[in-house]
Design an enzyme around this catalytic site. Structure first.
Site, PDB file in Angstrom:
ATOM      1  N   LYS A  67     -60.577 -19.490 -23.600  1.00 16.87           N
ATOM      2  CA  LYS A  67     -61.886 -19.409 -22.931  1.00 16.87           C
ATOM      3  C   LYS A  67     -61.988 -18.308 -21.880  1.00 16.87           C
ATOM      4  O   LYS A  67     -62.901 -18.295 -21.049  1.00 16.87           O
ATOM      5  CB  LYS A  67     -62.301 -20.756 -22.300  1.00 16.87           C
ATOM      6  N   GLY A  69     -62.271 -15.128 -22.801  1.00 12.51           N
ATOM      7  CA  GLY A  69     -62.949 -13.979 -23.398  1.00 12.51           C
ATOM      8  C   GLY A  69     -62.197 -13.384 -24.584  1.00 12.51           C
ATOM      9  O   GLY A  69     -62.372 -12.203 -24.917  1.00 12.51           O
ATOM     10  N   THR A  70     -61.389 -14.214 -25.226  1.00 14.94           N
ATOM     11  CA  THR A  70     -60.602 -13.781 -26.388  1.00 14.94           C
ATOM     12  C   THR A  70     -61.476 -13.143 -27.467  1.00 14.94           C
ATOM     13  O   THR A  70     -61.151 -12.082 -28.008  1.00 14.94           O
ATOM     14  CB  THR A  70     -59.883 -15.006 -27.009  1.00 14.94           C
ATOM     15  N   HIS A 126     -52.303 -17.076 -27.429  1.00 15.75           N
ATOM     16  CA  HIS A 126     -52.521 -17.780 -26.157  1.00 15.75           C
ATOM     17  C   HIS A 126     -51.182 -18.165 -25.515  1.00 15.75           C
ATOM     18  O   HIS A 126     -51.147 -18.875 -24.519  1.00 15.75           O
ATOM     19  CB  HIS A 126     -53.307 -19.078 -26.390  1.00 15.75           C
ATOM     20  N   SER A 156     -66.284 -23.325 -19.095  1.00 12.68           N
ATOM     21  CA  SER A 156     -66.311 -22.926 -20.499  1.00 12.68           C
ATOM     22  C   SER A 156     -65.493 -23.905 -21.354  1.00 12.68           C
ATOM     23  O   SER A 156     -65.926 -24.327 -22.434  1.00 12.68           O
ATOM     24  CB  SER A 156     -65.770 -21.504 -20.634  1.00 12.68           C
ATOM     25  N   TYR A 227     -62.137 -10.593 -16.722  1.00 15.94           N
ATOM     26  CA  TYR A 227     -63.420 -10.725 -17.427  1.00 15.94           C
ATOM     27  C   TYR A 227     -64.559 -10.196 -16.556  1.00 15.94           C
ATOM     28  O   TYR A 227     -65.476  -9.531 -17.041  1.00 15.94           O
ATOM     29  CB  TYR A 227     -63.631 -12.205 -17.752  1.00 15.94           C
ATOM     30  N   ARG A 305     -71.349 -19.047 -25.877  1.00 13.32           N
ATOM     31  CA  ARG A 305     -72.160 -19.997 -25.129  1.00 13.32           C
ATOM     32  C   ARG A 305     -73.132 -19.214 -24.249  1.00 13.32           C
ATOM     33  O   ARG A 305     -74.287 -19.047 -24.593  1.00 13.32           O
ATOM     34  CB  ARG A 305     -71.268 -20.946 -24.306  1.00 13.32           C
ATOM     35  N   GLY A 307     -71.675 -16.412 -21.861  1.00 12.05           N
ATOM     36  CA  GLY A 307     -71.053 -15.111 -21.636  1.00 12.05           C
ATOM     37  C   GLY A 307     -71.425 -14.489 -20.305  1.00 12.05           C
ATOM     38  O   GLY A 307     -71.613 -13.284 -20.195  1.00 12.05           O
TER      39      GLY A 307
HETATM   40  P1  A3P Z   1     -68.843 -19.158 -21.635  1.00  9.29           P
HETATM   41  O1  A3P Z   1     -68.500 -20.526 -22.161  1.00  9.29           O
HETATM   42  O2  A3P Z   1     -68.706 -19.060 -20.155  1.00  9.29           O
HETATM   43  O3  A3P Z   1     -70.155 -18.659 -22.123  1.00  9.29           O
HETATM   44  P2  A3P Z   1     -62.841 -17.310 -25.782  1.00  9.29           P
HETATM   45  O4  A3P Z   1     -63.351 -16.208 -26.619  1.00  9.29           O
HETATM   46  O5  A3P Z   1     -61.538 -16.994 -25.113  1.00  9.29           O
HETATM   47  O6  A3P Z   1     -62.835 -18.607 -26.500  1.00  9.29           O
HETATM   48  O7  A3P Z   1     -63.835 -17.438 -24.551  1.00  9.29           O
HETATM   49  C1  A3P Z   1     -65.150 -17.885 -24.753  1.00  9.29           C
HETATM   50  C2  A3P Z   1     -66.012 -17.389 -23.607  1.00  9.29           C
HETATM   51  O8  A3P Z   1     -66.300 -15.988 -23.777  1.00  9.29           O
HETATM   52  C3  A3P Z   1     -67.359 -18.098 -23.597  1.00  9.29           C
HETATM   53  O9  A3P Z   1     -67.741 -18.146 -22.223  1.00  9.29           O
HETATM   54  C4  A3P Z   1     -68.201 -17.138 -24.425  1.00  9.29           C
HETATM   55  O10 A3P Z   1     -69.574 -17.283 -24.247  1.00  9.29           O
HETATM   56  C5  A3P Z   1     -67.708 -15.794 -23.916  1.00  9.29           C
HETATM   57  N1  A3P Z   1     -67.959 -14.705 -24.846  1.00  9.29           N
HETATM   58  C6  A3P Z   1     -67.887 -14.718 -26.195  1.00  9.29           C
HETATM   59  N2  A3P Z   1     -68.219 -13.530 -26.708  1.00  9.29           N
HETATM   60  C7  A3P Z   1     -68.492 -12.719 -25.661  1.00  9.29           C
HETATM   61  C8  A3P Z   1     -68.921 -11.350 -25.570  1.00  9.29           C
HETATM   62  N3  A3P Z   1     -69.108 -10.600 -26.644  1.00  9.29           N
HETATM   63  N4  A3P Z   1     -69.117 -10.854 -24.327  1.00  9.29           N
HETATM   64  C9  A3P Z   1     -68.935 -11.607 -23.227  1.00  9.29           C
HETATM   65  N5  A3P Z   1     -68.553 -12.906 -23.261  1.00  9.29           N
HETATM   66  C10 A3P Z   1     -68.322 -13.457 -24.462  1.00  9.29           C
END
Ligand code: A3P
Length: 339
Positions: A67, A69-70, A126, A156, A227, A305, A307
């Protein structure tokens, strides 16, 4: 080929009687190994990767705590590496979730489409630094670590699991993973587990610290990104990322606006509105039982979600925010890391 074919869960079986087990949020069983907690969906694959993963020369490892920003980091690195031969209409990122373009070393995420035939030297994980496969530590591979304000990570995670757990509970996997309690959990309960590090790959702060310390000692080995910085100074960090992984932008490319094109392609707005990411699903494969791979389906939109930076303000009470900040302060500030 399946990463669990070679030697199913021998190592896992071997260590299982000897390691501490605790219940985390959603009554999920967590297993402690080398100082971190793992769910059953993570540990066998991680042990497998520790023994069998061999990086290719020049492979780049994208590492994150879940969570942080992977999904975004994978898209950016993939777009950077493929920019010379993947132009707009054919870029796989337009028809696949980025997890389906860049594999994890400890489990498989795949869509119903054929596997990508491109050989892009990127993998992700991870796994905490101290538990990474020795083959990675010994190699000259570069590692990019993306981390995030623990308050936003908590929010998140909370949303992700609340949406996801219902789904998993409905499947057989729910009982395999030991999830028994009926969904809807209080944020306070989950916060307590988060703060105690009781979630897969936790404690979060120790995860960050492992990579942060090595990035200070060996900045050529680990690029450490927040992030928040990637959000606020995207051009700077995307250029830095490209340079670090060995695909720097030429002046000509910069003049042609290629950097901005990649940023736009990978933006939350663009990615979350793609058909594949709105309505697609991926299958997550995890190795739990011998000779058998467990799978569950995830909707791609689970990875998108809001972002945003600072969404915690809409969800946490001041007391909850302070509780998290105090841990960050205690565990990270003396190392020069703050949020
Ligand atoms: P939020 O739940 O705060 O919106 P991961 O990719 O590690 O699972 O992390 C998910 C988080 O990254 C979520 O945060 C998601 O919305 C956000 N996210 C996914 N794609 C993104 C993008 N292209 N740019 C910025 N944030 C992004």
């Amino acid at each position: 080929e399946n990463m669990f074919d070679l030697e199913p869960d021998n190592k896992f079986k071997q260590i299982l009687p000897t390691i501490p087990i605790k219940k985390g949020s959603w009554s999920l069983d967590l297993y402690q190994y080398e100082g971190f907690w793992y769910s059953l969906s993570h540990l066998p694959g991680m042990l497998f990767a520790q023994e069998h993963f061999k990086p290719q020369p020049n492979q780049v490892i994208l590492s994150t705590f879940p969570k942080c920003g992977t999904t975004w980091l994978k898209a950016l690195a993939f777009a950077i590496m493929t920019r010379s031969y993947e132009s707009e209409p054919t870029n796989p990122l337009l028809s696949r979730l980025s997890h389906d373009c860049v594999p994890f070393i400890e489990f498989n995420i795949r869509s119903s489409q054929q596997r990508l035939s491109l050989d892009v030297p990127l993998v992700s994980t991870h796994i905490p630094y101290t538990s990474l496969p020795k083959s990675i530590i010994k190699s000259s591979c570069k590692i990019v670590y993306l981390c995030r304000d623990p308050k936003d990570v908590f929010v998140s995670i909370w949303h992700f699991y609340n949406r996801n757990v219902t789904r998993v509970l409905e499947s057989e996997l729910g009982s395999e993973l030991g999830i028994t309690r009926e969904k809807a959990v209080l944020e306070e309960d989950v916060l307590e587990s988060f703060c105690q590090g009781l979630l897969s790959c936790g404690p979060f702060w120790d995860h960050i610290l492992g990579y942060w310390r090595v990035s200070l000692e060996s900045p050529e080995k680990i690029l450490f990104i927040k992030y928040e910085d990637l959000t606020n100074e995207t051009v700077y960090w995307v250029k830095k990322l490209a340079q670090f992984i060995g695909y720097p932008f030429s002046l000509e490319e910069e003049d042609q606006g290629i950097v901005q094109k990649i940023i736009d392609l990978c933006s939350f707005e663009n990615m979350s509105n793609l058909e594949v990411n709105k309505n697609g699903v991926v299958t997550v494969e995890i190795g739990i039982k011998k000779d058998e791979v467990s799978t569950y389906e995830l909707k791609n939109n689970m990875y998108f979600r809001k972002g945003k930076v600072g969404d915690w303000k809409n969800h946490l009470t001041p007391a909850m925010a302070i509780q998290i900040d105090q841990i960050t302060e205690k565990k990270l500030s003396s190392y020069g890391l703050t949020w």
